[in-house]
Design an enzyme around this catalytic site. Structure first.
Site, PDB file in Angstrom:
ATOM      1  N   GLU A   1       9.889  15.614  15.459  1.00 54.22           N
ATOM      2  CA  GLU A   1      10.300  15.466  14.067  1.00 54.22           C
ATOM      3  C   GLU A   1       9.481  16.436  13.219  1.00 54.22           C
ATOM      4  O   GLU A   1       8.256  16.358  13.200  1.00 54.22           O
ATOM      5  CB  GLU A   1      10.051  14.024  13.601  1.00 54.22           C
ATOM      6  CG  GLU A   1      10.482  13.802  12.170  1.00 54.22           C
ATOM      7  CD  GLU A   1      10.217  12.379  11.687  1.00 54.22           C
ATOM      8  OE1 GLU A   1       9.114  11.852  11.922  1.00 54.22           O
ATOM      9  OE2 GLU A   1      11.134  11.807  11.066  1.00 54.22           O
TER      10      GLU A   1
ATOM     11  N   LYS B   1       0.848  -1.197   0.000  1.00 50.59           N
ATOM     12  CA  LYS B   1       0.000   0.000   0.000  1.00 50.59           C
ATOM     13  C   LYS B   1       0.886   1.250   0.000  1.00 50.59           C
ATOM     14  O   LYS B   1       1.479   1.619   0.999  1.00 50.59           O
ATOM     15  CB  LYS B   1      -0.942   0.048   1.206  1.00 50.59           C
ATOM     16  CG  LYS B   1      -2.053   1.068   0.926  1.00 50.59           C
ATOM     17  CD  LYS B   1      -2.598   1.787   2.123  1.00 50.59           C
ATOM     18  CE  LYS B   1      -1.822   2.941   2.638  1.00 50.59           C
ATOM     19  NZ  LYS B   1      -1.813   4.168   1.836  1.00 50.59           N
TER      20      LYS B   1
HETATM   21  P1  NAP Z   1       2.678   8.234   7.792  1.00 52.73           P
HETATM   22  O1  NAP Z   1       1.739   9.356   7.796  1.00 52.73           O
HETATM   23  O2  NAP Z   1       3.018   7.533   9.040  1.00 52.73           O
HETATM   24  O3  NAP Z   1       2.165   7.224   6.678  1.00 52.73           O
HETATM   25  C1  NAP Z   1       2.878   6.073   6.310  1.00 52.73           C
HETATM   26  C2  NAP Z   1       1.944   5.098   5.639  1.00 52.73           C
HETATM   27  O4  NAP Z   1       0.982   4.642   6.601  1.00 52.73           O
HETATM   28  C3  NAP Z   1       1.142   5.696   4.501  1.00 52.73           C
HETATM   29  O5  NAP Z   1       1.021   4.732   3.481  1.00 52.73           O
HETATM   30  C4  NAP Z   1      -0.193   5.957   5.174  1.00 52.73           C
HETATM   31  O6  NAP Z   1      -1.263   5.993   4.280  1.00 52.73           O
HETATM   32  C5  NAP Z   1      -0.319   4.760   6.059  1.00 52.73           C
HETATM   33  N1  NAP Z   1      -1.320   4.889   7.127  1.00 52.73           N
HETATM   34  C6  NAP Z   1      -1.911   6.006   7.614  1.00 52.73           C
HETATM   35  N2  NAP Z   1      -2.786   5.697   8.591  1.00 52.73           N
HETATM   36  C7  NAP Z   1      -2.760   4.363   8.730  1.00 52.73           C
HETATM   37  C8  NAP Z   1      -3.438   3.436   9.580  1.00 52.73           C
HETATM   38  N3  NAP Z   1      -4.319   3.837  10.495  1.00 52.73           N
HETATM   39  N4  NAP Z   1      -3.152   2.132   9.445  1.00 52.73           N
HETATM   40  C9  NAP Z   1      -2.263   1.708   8.552  1.00 52.73           C
HETATM   41  N5  NAP Z   1      -1.593   2.520   7.712  1.00 52.73           N
HETATM   42  C10 NAP Z   1      -1.823   3.840   7.813  1.00 52.73           C
HETATM   43  O7  NAP Z   1       4.090   8.675   7.269  1.00 52.73           O
HETATM   44  P2  NAP Z   1       4.380   9.659   6.096  1.00 52.73           P
HETATM   45  O8  NAP Z   1       3.889  11.020   6.501  1.00 52.73           O
HETATM   46  O9  NAP Z   1       3.924   9.057   4.808  1.00 52.73           O
HETATM   47  O10 NAP Z   1       5.981   9.614   6.109  1.00 52.73           O
HETATM   48  C11 NAP Z   1       6.727  10.328   6.999  1.00 52.73           C
HETATM   49  C12 NAP Z   1       7.177   9.500   8.196  1.00 52.73           C
HETATM   50  O11 NAP Z   1       7.815   8.319   7.763  1.00 52.73           O
HETATM   51  C13 NAP Z   1       8.198  10.243   9.004  1.00 52.73           C
HETATM   52  O12 NAP Z   1       7.931  10.095  10.381  1.00 52.73           O
HETATM   53  C14 NAP Z   1       9.498   9.549   8.648  1.00 52.73           C
HETATM   54  O13 NAP Z   1      10.492   9.676   9.600  1.00 52.73           O
HETATM   55  C15 NAP Z   1       9.060   8.158   8.430  1.00 52.73           C
HETATM   56  N6  NAP Z   1      10.009   7.432   7.585  1.00 52.73           N
HETATM   57  C16 NAP Z   1      10.850   6.515   8.167  1.00 52.73           C
HETATM   58  C17 NAP Z   1      11.765   5.828   7.396  1.00 52.73           C
HETATM   59  C18 NAP Z   1      12.698   4.836   8.025  1.00 52.73           C
HETATM   60  O14 NAP Z   1      13.283   4.046   7.313  1.00 52.73           O
HETATM   61  N7  NAP Z   1      12.852   4.823   9.340  1.00 52.73           N
HETATM   62  C19 NAP Z   1      11.839   6.045   6.016  1.00 52.73           C
HETATM   63  C20 NAP Z   1      10.981   6.981   5.461  1.00 52.73           C
HETATM   64  C21 NAP Z   1      10.063   7.662   6.259  1.00 52.73           C
HETATM   65  P3  NAP Z   1      -1.792   7.353   3.597  1.00 52.73           P
HETATM   66  O15 NAP Z   1      -0.625   8.219   3.368  1.00 52.73           O
HETATM   67  O16 NAP Z   1      -2.375   6.847   2.391  1.00 52.73           O
HETATM   68  O17 NAP Z   1      -2.771   7.925   4.567  1.00 52.73           O
END
Ligand code: NAP
Ligand code: MG
Length: 508
Positions: free
Chosen positions: A412, A205
């Site tokens: 963050e 997804k």
């Molecule tokens: P996010 O808001 O946490 O979303 C990540 C994924 O989770 C998206 O596909 C999102 O879907 C989905 N999601 C949202 N609500 C959910 C739920 N209730 N159940 C299951 N899945 C759900 O993160 P983001 O804003 O896309 O990315 C930024 C974050 O990712 C930052 O905190 C960053 O540090 C972290 N990150 C970490 C790494 C690592 O390797 N440690 C790498 C890259 C990014 P939708 O977007 O479709 O709502």
């Protein structure tokens, strides 16, 4: 909110090839077929440089996730399915082909990524796309090297008995993979590469903000000859499709990359059938420059790139900069100059060094932090607000005069905002660096090798870069301590997270 510049950025049209892809109706890849979402709904895909809708993606929901899980189970649960009987060598060659096809379509993928996410197309061409291909190429080699051990055992309560005991590595099964928007294609590669090398099946997804390259990757997987149903791709919202995937009883593991906040929800959702969970989460990484850094100009450039690369939308961004007092002023001035030199523009425009943030939501979040920093008494040395009135551009920002309790220091931001502070004592700066719930990465700049080793050892982070920053490689494990994650991506370490170890003991 501060807005600098009102001059609009130019509109840049995508190439005919990318226009062609955009004009095709977007569907879900389930069981080897491109299908409409069961509910018939679609959601908008935006160009962050303009805020305009460039495409519509199928809105997968609970029923589509269920459909995709059943498609994956049909493959995995049939021991005679071609995917289950495929030799490791053939699987390796197939994965290698995926890497080759990504390189063959490099320009198109880079352009799509730039258009959807906002990053400069040249960055996508130099980093995102080749790194994605490299990950598949690297993982292709592991398909033939998933070995177990033969283990001499003693069995104290069975004196004289003879056994032949050994271990094998088996795929975990059907894996839900949920990825973020900051490196959409690369995050898909980090997930799918090891999954395929170890013979699992997936429901991927992508993030709602950036579904396009995952869909193009779906076509590439088909072109490479991946059997139907091995990888299923369901676009949709996190609260519906993502949540359904994390909770589904037919899923054996969920691999999640995203924010720490959502990482907690994933663990709760997975509790129903106690599926395995790995998580790559957020960070607030310290970057420490000592006065004996080998080359101050190089350290300044490195610290600027540590936070401004990918517009600060990197989980490992060096967002807390600590500089030894003797060189603090020089570093702060150098970063200010570097920030002011960065050329903002649409990702597709020639010469752009920093594009827009990915979405209106991120724009609000990042400018909200800038405002909070100001309110809490931080000094804005450069940047500090939105740029222009169209698209989601913000100025690279440096804040000083911050204290450990300020939100800009603790949380963050996930944007091009760095907080800088000085220090005088090594022990104290290690403690301050570790004073965070996160533990993803850290940077250290010094020519003193003993100090470098000591600091690297004492920092509670999954990756420590010395005299460099943001160096990632398919062979190098990546992941977090503390609330930055469970498990590792890449390297051979990730393979253990996609396999069970089975112990077999034969009485002789
Ligand atoms: P996010 O808001 O946490 O979303 C990540 C994924 O989770 C998206 O596909 C999102 O879907 C989905 N999601 C949202 N609500 C959910 C739920 N209730 N159940 C299951 N899945 C759900 O993160 P983001 O804003 O896309 O990315 C930024 C974050 O990712 C930052 O905190 C960053 O540090 C972290 N990150 C970490 C790494 C690592 O390797 N440690 C790498 C890259 C990014 P939708 O977007 O479709 O709502
Ligand atoms: Mg988009």
């Amino acid at each position: 909110m501060v807005t600098t510049s009102t001059v609009p950025f130019p509109d840049v049209s995508p190439s005919p090839r990318v226009e062609g892809f955009l004009s095709r109706t977007k569907k879900l890849l389930i069981g080897g077929r491109w299908v409409d979402a069961a509910g018939g709904k679609a959601f908008p895909v935006y160009n962050p440089a303009t805020g305009q809708i460039i495409d519509m993606a199928a809105e997968g929901d609970v029923a589509d996730i269920d459909h995709a899980v059943r498609a994956a189970r049909k493959v995995f649960d049939n021991p005679r399915h071609p995917w289950r009987t495929m030799s490791p060598s053939e699987r390796g060659r197939l994965i290698w082909r995926i890497g080759d096809l990504i390189l063959e379509h490099k320009d198109e993928l880079a352009e799509l990524e730039s258009l959807d996410n906002g990053k400069p197309v040249e960055v996508a061409k130099a980093a995102d796309v080749p790194l994605s291909a490299d990950l598949f190429h690297y993982m292709a080699g592991w398909a033939t090297k998933l070995e177990g051990n033969t283990i001499p055992i003693s069995v104290l309560y069975a004196p004289g008995a003879q056994f032949h005991a050994f271990t094998t590595r088996e795929p975990i099964g059907v894996v839900g993979q949920i990825i973020p928007w900051n490196f959409p294609l690369l995050m898909a590669a980090w997930k799918l590469g090891p999954l395929l090398a170890t013979g699992n099946c997936a429901i991927l997804k992508p993030a709602e903000q950036t579904p396009l390259t995952a869909l193009r990757l779906g076509e590439i997987l088909q072109e490479a000859g991946l059997p139907e149903g091995v990888v299923n791709i369901v676009t949709g919202y996190g609260e519906t499709a993502g949540a359904a995937l994390a909770a589904h009883e037919g899923v054996d593991k969920v691999a999640f990359t995203g924010s720490t906040e959502l990482g907690r929800l994933i663990v709760k959702a997975a509790a129903g059938n106690l599926k395995k969970v790995t998580r790559e989460l957020g960070g607030k990484s310290p970057n420490i420059i000592f006065k004996d850094t080998p080359d101050l100009q190089q350290a300044i450039a490195g610290a600027a790139s540590a936070i401004f690369f990918n517009h600060g939308q990197c989980c490992c961004a060096g967002s807390r900069l600590y500089v030894e007092k003797a060189v603090y002023e020089d570093v702060v001035q150098g970063i200010t100059a570097a920030a002011r030199d960065i050329k903002l523009g649409p990702g597709l425009a020639a010469g752009t060094q920093m594009g827009p943030l990915v979405s209106q939501e991120q724009l609000d979040r990042v400018t909200g932090f800038m405002d909070a920093g100001r309110r809490e008494g931080a000094c804005v040395l450069t940047g500090g607000g939105r740029v222009g009135e169209r698209g989601y551009f913000v100025a690279p920002t440096l804040l000083t005069g911050t204290g450990p309790q300020m939100s800009v220091v603790k949380e963050e931001i996930f944007g091009p905002v760095v907080v800088a502070d000085s220090f005088e004592d090594t022990t104290e700066i290690i403690a301050r660096s570790n004073d965070t719930p996160y533990g993803l990465a850290a940077g250290v700049w010094t020519r003193d090798i003993a100090k470098a080793h000591r600091v690297a050892e004492e920092l509670r982070a999954g990756t420590v870069w010395v005299n460099c920053y943001n160096i990632v490689d398919s062979a190098l494990p990546f992941g977090g301590y503390k609330q930055s994650g469970w498990g590792r991506e890449m390297g051979h370490e990730v393979l253990s997270q996609y396999t069970h170890t089975k112990a077999v003991c034969i009485g002789l």
